[in-house]
Design a protein around this motif. Structure first.
Motif, PDB file in Angstrom:
ATOM      1  N   GLY A  97      -6.015   1.248   1.399  1.00 16.64           N
ATOM      2  CA  GLY A  97      -5.673  -0.119   1.035  1.00 16.64           C
ATOM      3  C   GLY A  97      -6.684  -0.732   0.086  1.00 16.64           C
ATOM      4  O   GLY A  97      -6.397  -1.722  -0.570  1.00 16.64           O
TER       5      GLY A  97
ATOM      6  N   ASP B 261      -2.309   4.220  -8.098  1.00 16.86           N
ATOM      7  CA  ASP B 261      -1.948   2.926  -7.508  1.00 16.86           C
ATOM      8  C   ASP B 261      -0.436   2.875  -7.355  1.00 16.86           C
ATOM      9  O   ASP B 261       0.294   2.889  -8.339  1.00 16.86           O
ATOM     10  N   THR B 262       0.038   2.838  -6.115  1.00 14.02           N
ATOM     11  CA  THR B 262       1.488   2.811  -5.877  1.00 14.02           C
ATOM     12  C   THR B 262       2.022   1.380  -5.839  1.00 14.02           C
ATOM     13  O   THR B 262       3.216   1.156  -5.728  1.00 14.02           O
ATOM     14  N   GLY B 263       1.118   0.408  -5.884  1.00 12.05           N
ATOM     15  CA  GLY B 263       1.518  -0.985  -5.746  1.00 12.05           C
ATOM     16  C   GLY B 263       1.279  -1.485  -4.336  1.00 12.05           C
ATOM     17  O   GLY B 263       1.126  -2.677  -4.110  1.00 12.05           O
ATOM     18  N   LYS B 264       1.234  -0.558  -3.381  1.00 11.93           N
ATOM     19  CA  LYS B 264       0.948  -0.912  -1.983  1.00 11.93           C
ATOM     20  C   LYS B 264      -0.391  -0.341  -1.551  1.00 11.93           C
ATOM     21  O   LYS B 264      -1.193  -1.017  -0.916  1.00 11.93           O
ATOM     22  N   VAL B 265      -0.594   0.927  -1.889  1.00 14.42           N
ATOM     23  CA  VAL B 265      -1.842   1.607  -1.526  1.00 14.42           C
ATOM     24  C   VAL B 265      -2.313   2.433  -2.715  1.00 14.42           C
ATOM     25  O   VAL B 265      -1.551   2.689  -3.645  1.00 14.42           O
ATOM     26  N   TRP B 266      -3.564   2.834  -2.648  1.00 15.21           N
ATOM     27  CA  TRP B 266      -4.102   3.779  -3.619  1.00 15.21           C
ATOM     28  C   TRP B 266      -4.054   5.147  -2.961  1.00 15.21           C
ATOM     29  O   TRP B 266      -4.658   5.358  -1.912  1.00 15.21           O
TER      30      TRP B 266
END
Length: 86
Positions: A20, A48-53
């Motif tokens: 996170g 970076d998925t937009g939610k988590v790395w």
């Protein structure tokens, strides 16, 4: 232009972890890269998925290759890594 065969190569990767906090992902990636220094083609990257790395390594066209690499990574790091489809 890329043929579909060329783009298929990037279907499967091995996930080493998901974080996170970007800094934690970077540290994990640096550690993984060091531990995998002797493993062929083990470039580690943070995505970076937009939610988590996510900490990922490898690019494989087959699930078997990715699974085999995941086992290698798991043994090298002492923590579970697993194949993921992109």
């Amino acid at each position: 232009a890329l043929s579909s065969a060329a783009s298929d190569v990037y279907k499967r990767q091995v996930q080493i972890g998901a974080y996170g906090v970007q800094e934690n992902a970077k540290q994990a990636a640096a550690h993984a890269e060091m531990m995998l220094a002797s493993v062929q083609n083990a470039q580690v990257r943070v995505v970076d998925t937009g939610k988590v790395w996510k900490v990922l390594s490898g690019n494989f066209s087959s699930k078997d290759e990715a699974s085999q690499f995941a086992r290698t990574v798991t043994q090298a790091l002492g923590s579970p890594a697993f194949a993921v489809a992109q």
